[in-house]
Design a protein around this motif. Sequence first.
Motif, PDB file in Angstrom:
ATOM      1  N   GLY A 253      -5.320   2.177   6.698  1.00 35.79           N
ATOM      2  CA  GLY A 253      -4.630   3.247   5.638  1.00 35.79           C
ATOM      3  C   GLY A 253      -4.893   2.904   4.330  1.00 35.79           C
ATOM      4  N   GLY A 254      -4.680   3.726   3.584  1.00 35.78           N
ATOM      5  CA  GLY A 254      -4.961   3.440   1.950  1.00 35.78           C
ATOM      6  C   GLY A 254      -4.664   4.713   1.221  1.00 35.78           C
ATOM      7  N   SER A 255      -4.557   4.230  -0.157  1.00 34.29           N
ATOM      8  CA  SER A 255      -3.903   5.389  -0.937  1.00 34.29           C
ATOM      9  C   SER A 255      -5.050   6.413  -1.487  1.00 34.29           C
ATOM     10  CB  SER A 255      -3.436   4.585  -2.349  1.00 34.29           C
ATOM     11  OG  SER A 255      -4.562   4.107  -2.838  1.00 34.29           O
ATOM     12  N   ASP A 256      -6.304   5.862  -1.471  1.00 30.93           N
ATOM     13  CA  ASP A 256      -7.414   6.583  -2.137  1.00 30.93           C
ATOM     14  C   ASP A 256      -7.271   6.952  -3.710  1.00 30.93           C
ATOM     15  OD1 ASP A 256      -9.898   7.787  -2.290  1.00 30.93           O
ATOM     16  OD2 ASP A 256      -9.295   9.574  -0.909  1.00 30.93           O
ATOM     17  N   TYR A 257      -6.990   5.717  -4.070  1.00 30.05           N
ATOM     18  CA  TYR A 257      -6.837   5.581  -5.508  1.00 30.05           C
ATOM     19  C   TYR A 257      -7.665   5.784  -6.389  1.00 30.05           C
ATOM     20  CZ  TYR A 257      -5.477   3.216  -9.930  1.00 30.05           C
ATOM     21  OH  TYR A 257      -5.190   3.038 -11.248  1.00 30.05           O
ATOM     22  N   HIS A 258      -7.721   6.484  -7.661  1.00 26.37           N
ATOM     23  CA  HIS A 258      -9.007   7.163  -8.142  1.00 26.37           C
ATOM     24  C   HIS A 258      -8.813   6.597  -9.745  1.00 26.37           C
ATOM     25  CE1 HIS A 258     -10.804   9.166  -4.872  1.00 26.37           C
ATOM     26  NE2 HIS A 258     -11.780   9.437  -5.512  1.00 26.37           N
ATOM     27  N   GLY A 259      -7.562   5.967  -9.850  1.00 29.43           N
ATOM     28  CA  GLY A 259      -7.403   5.650 -11.197  1.00 29.43           C
ATOM     29  C   GLY A 259      -6.553   6.778 -11.932  1.00 29.43           C
ATOM     30  N   ILE A 264      -1.973   9.362  -7.730  1.00 31.53           N
ATOM     31  CA  ILE A 264      -2.147   8.599  -6.860  1.00 31.53           C
ATOM     32  C   ILE A 264      -2.001   6.988  -7.329  1.00 31.53           C
ATOM     33  CG2 ILE A 264      -3.284   7.326  -4.735  1.00 31.53           C
ATOM     34  CD1 ILE A 264      -4.602  10.192  -4.472  1.00 31.53           C
ATOM     35  N   GLU A 265      -0.833   6.329  -6.560  1.00 28.30           N
ATOM     36  CA  GLU A 265      -0.607   4.933  -7.081  1.00 28.30           C
ATOM     37  C   GLU A 265      -1.444   3.789  -6.197  1.00 28.30           C
ATOM     38  OE1 GLU A 265       3.288   3.638  -8.188  1.00 28.30           O
ATOM     39  OE2 GLU A 265       3.529   5.630  -8.791  1.00 28.30           O
ATOM     40  N   LEU A 266      -1.817   2.821  -6.761  1.00 24.03           N
ATOM     41  CA  LEU A 266      -2.563   1.729  -6.012  1.00 24.03           C
ATOM     42  C   LEU A 266      -1.474   1.337  -5.151  1.00 24.03           C
ATOM     43  CD1 LEU A 266      -5.245   0.151  -5.500  1.00 24.03           C
ATOM     44  CD2 LEU A 266      -4.227  -1.827  -6.871  1.00 24.03           C
ATOM     45  N   GLY A 267      -1.672   1.157  -3.893  1.00 28.58           N
ATOM     46  CA  GLY A 267      -0.905   0.604  -2.956  1.00 28.58           C
ATOM     47  C   GLY A 267       0.437   1.482  -2.400  1.00 28.58           C
TER      48      GLY A 267
END
Length: 288
Positions: A253-259, A264-267
């Motif tokens: 699982g993960g956020s798919d954070y792109h900055g 979307i938030e990291l974590g």
Amino acid sequence: MTYCDLHVHSTVSDGTTPPRELAMLAKTVGLSALALTDHDTTAGVSECADACRELKIRFVPGVELSADPILSQSADPRRGTLHILGLFVDPTNPGLQNIEQTLRLAREQRNPRIIENLNQLGVRIDYQEVLAEAGDGVVGRPHVAQVLLNKGYVKSIKDAFSRYIGEGAAAYARKDRLAASEAIAVIHSAGGLAVLAHPVQLRLNEAAELTHYVAKLKEMGLDGLETRHSDHRAADVEQFERLAQQLDLLTTGGSDYHGSRKRIELGGQRVPYSVYETLYTVWRRKRG
Ligand code: AMP
Ligand code: ZN
Ligand code: FE
Ligand code: FE
């Protein structure tokens, strides 16, 4: 409880946070493990690994490969996208390097076609602006979207995709894609685990269709399913956890954070650290 985030993008592809800063941000938000999974490139892995080592965060070298969603006539999602995450890959593996190069070339052929399509629609944008937006990163549609947003052609990145560059939209252009079996094989040859990213994006609405599809990927060697992801609702997560159990697949699982390009938030997915530990243990055992 400690957490991990096993799906993250940096400036090396279409994120806005450099690999080193991702590690620092992971520390700030209290993550215990982080995977860097840029689109079609492992170029950021060593920088992120060094920073994670200094900050005492477990690091997973990763990549997210775009593949052809059509596995066979009986497993054809028609409109969806197929992304396969490679976790614990060796970024120096020649086979992986070779595939990354091929995928970059496919992008270099597609991207100017998107610009031409936009120009024909009367949108004044040139390829140089997109290259400048991407900097050193692998050039992707989010960079095109950003330029459209900066120039006032669209209201948001999402708007850019739905009006212009998303699949089926007026300026969309396809790129040559890797076969799923090849994506899985190259991840394995680079020593990694192959995981189906964000199953919802396949857009297989029937549960039975998804099961059939994932079973086919499993026959090709798929190791796991990404069950928690920013695009998944609670019911999706439950469905995918059950599917993983049914097909004896690992879960990730993960956020798919792109900055700053996506909200979307990291974590943000609050993936338990134990998810990382299980993957790590299985990976170690596989390597022998
Ligand atoms: P590319 O690999 O260049 O085809 O671009 C894929 C990237 O575009 C991925 O990071 C996706 O998350 C992003 N993307 C695809 N569809 C959308 C959408 N509708 N809204 C925002 N981002 C999208
Ligand atoms: Zn992306
Ligand atoms: Fe993806
Ligand atoms: Fe991603």
